[in-house]
Design an enzyme around this catalytic site. Structure first.
Site, PDB file in Angstrom:
ATOM      1  CB  SER A  19      -0.926   0.012   1.214  1.00 49.35           C
ATOM      2  OG  SER A  19      -1.657   1.225   1.263  1.00 49.35           O
ATOM      3  CB  SER A  21      -2.685   4.450   1.993  1.00 49.16           C
ATOM      4  OG  SER A  21      -3.570   4.210   0.919  1.00 49.16           O
ATOM      5  CE  LYS A  70     -11.719  -0.680  -2.622  1.00 51.48           C
ATOM      6  NZ  LYS A  70     -10.995  -0.072  -3.774  1.00 51.48           N
ATOM      7  CG  ASN A  91     -12.233   4.051  -1.016  1.00 47.15           C
ATOM      8  OD1 ASN A  91     -13.234   4.610  -0.563  1.00 47.15           O
ATOM      9  ND2 ASN A  91     -11.383   4.672  -1.816  1.00 47.15           N
ATOM     10  NE  ARG A 160     -22.672 -10.538 -24.109  1.00 49.38           N
ATOM     11  CZ  ARG A 160     -22.809  -9.332 -24.635  1.00 49.38           C
ATOM     12  NH1 ARG A 160     -21.737  -8.603 -24.882  1.00 49.38           N
ATOM     13  NH2 ARG A 160     -24.004  -8.834 -24.907  1.00 49.38           N
ATOM     14  CE1 TYR A 224       0.350   2.686  -7.671  1.00 50.27           C
ATOM     15  CE2 TYR A 224      -2.004   2.751  -8.115  1.00 50.27           C
ATOM     16  CZ  TYR A 224      -0.955   2.441  -7.282  1.00 50.27           C
ATOM     17  OH  TYR A 224      -1.205   1.873  -6.057  1.00 50.27           O
ATOM     18  N   GLY A 245      -2.642   6.799 -13.976  1.00 52.13           N
ATOM     19  CA  GLY A 245      -3.510   6.381 -12.882  1.00 52.13           C
ATOM     20  C   GLY A 245      -3.080   6.829 -11.501  1.00 52.13           C
TER      21      GLY A 245
END
Length: 276
Positions: A19, A21, A70, A91, A160, A224, A245
């Site tokens: 992470s 964050s 999540k 989130n 699909r 990213y 991103g």
């Protein structure tokens, strides 16, 4: 929480070492001189509820939630916001002083804010959007595009049935397209979005014909790592406006930080550098 207690926040996941964050939030805490702490927390699925219920009593004001929690966190929260329900995932957690847990989703906000910042000339009403992928990130993207006024969204996914399920959730503006037809719904799109992990370092390539790309199309990739994916490279070579991103990751963190620490942080080059 008593007024003189230092506010705590963090990110909950399993695993959690990947992470970004903590780096971002600690950068903001230091930049704005905020007296607070933000920490990564490895929490196994079977421990999620007990840990989250305990956090408000330990002085936590909120938390971010990442894979694989999540969806399951929505069953634990006392209240789930409408946008989190629509996206099927949360989130961001907000802990009220009475211990109540609110689950929210800021991914859509992060996506659309990053898109407007990276492509300021993009007009939501100018034409259809083509979206690759039908997972949780896709739902956040679609919800934000509909809210922005995009007239039509073509959703394509390797499975699909998942694309059809998501399309039905959002109604007539979203149409499911077979994955083998993905290359055929690019040329007349005003926006192309990859929400899959295809193209990420260590993952398979995004094998979609991209010869329909041309100037006038905005292309953004939620991946990213690498920062410039093969999709963005091809789009750049075709004259498209490209948006990486990383900005979505930064912008989705803003509402939570502001709510927890009382300071609205700025997304700038220093914030980007903090997580690269």
């Amino acid at each position: 929480m008593t007024e003189n207690r230092i506010p705590l926040a963090g990110v909950i996941g399993c695993p959690i070492a990947h992470s970004k964050s903590p780096q971002l939030h600690r950068h903001w805490l230091k930049t704005y001189g905020v007296d607070g702490h933000y920490m990564p927390m490895h929490v196994e699925p079977e421990d999620l509820e007990s840990v989250v219920r305990m956090m408000p009593r330990m002085g936590f004001v909120g938390a971010n939630v990442t894979i694989p929690h999540k969806q399951s966190i929505m069953e634990i929260a006392d209240k789930v916001t409408d946008r989190a329900k629509l996206m099927g995932a949360a989130n961001t957690l907000i802990f009220h002083e009475d211990g109540a847990i609110v689950a929210d989703n800021t991914d859509g906000y992060g996506f659309i804010t990053n898109l407007h910042e990276g492509a300021p000339d993009w007009d939501a009403k100018s034409g259809p959007a083509t979206v690759f992928g039908a997972g949780g990130a896709s739902r956040a993207v679609i919800a934000s595009l509909i809210e922005a006024g995009v007239p039509e969204i073509r959703l394509t996914n390797r499975t699909r049935s998942r694309a059809k399920e998501v399309a039905q959730t959002f109604g007539s503006k979203v149409t499911a397209v077979d994955w083998v037809e993905a290359g055929n719904v690019i040329e007349d799109a005003s926006l192309v979005v990859n929400t899959t992990s295809l193209g990420m370092t260590g993952q398979r390539r995004l094998r979609v014909p991209l010869d329909g790309l041309h100037s006038g199309i905005v292309v953004t990739d939620l991946v990213y790592n690498p920062l410039k994916t093969e999709l963005l490279q091809a789009a750049e070579e075709a004259g498209c406006t490209v948006v990486d991103g990383l900005g979505m990751l930064l912008h989705q963190a803003v509402p939570g930080f502001e709510r927890w620490f009382g300071q609205r942080p700025e997304v700038n080059s220093a914030a980007r550098d903090a997580i690269l």
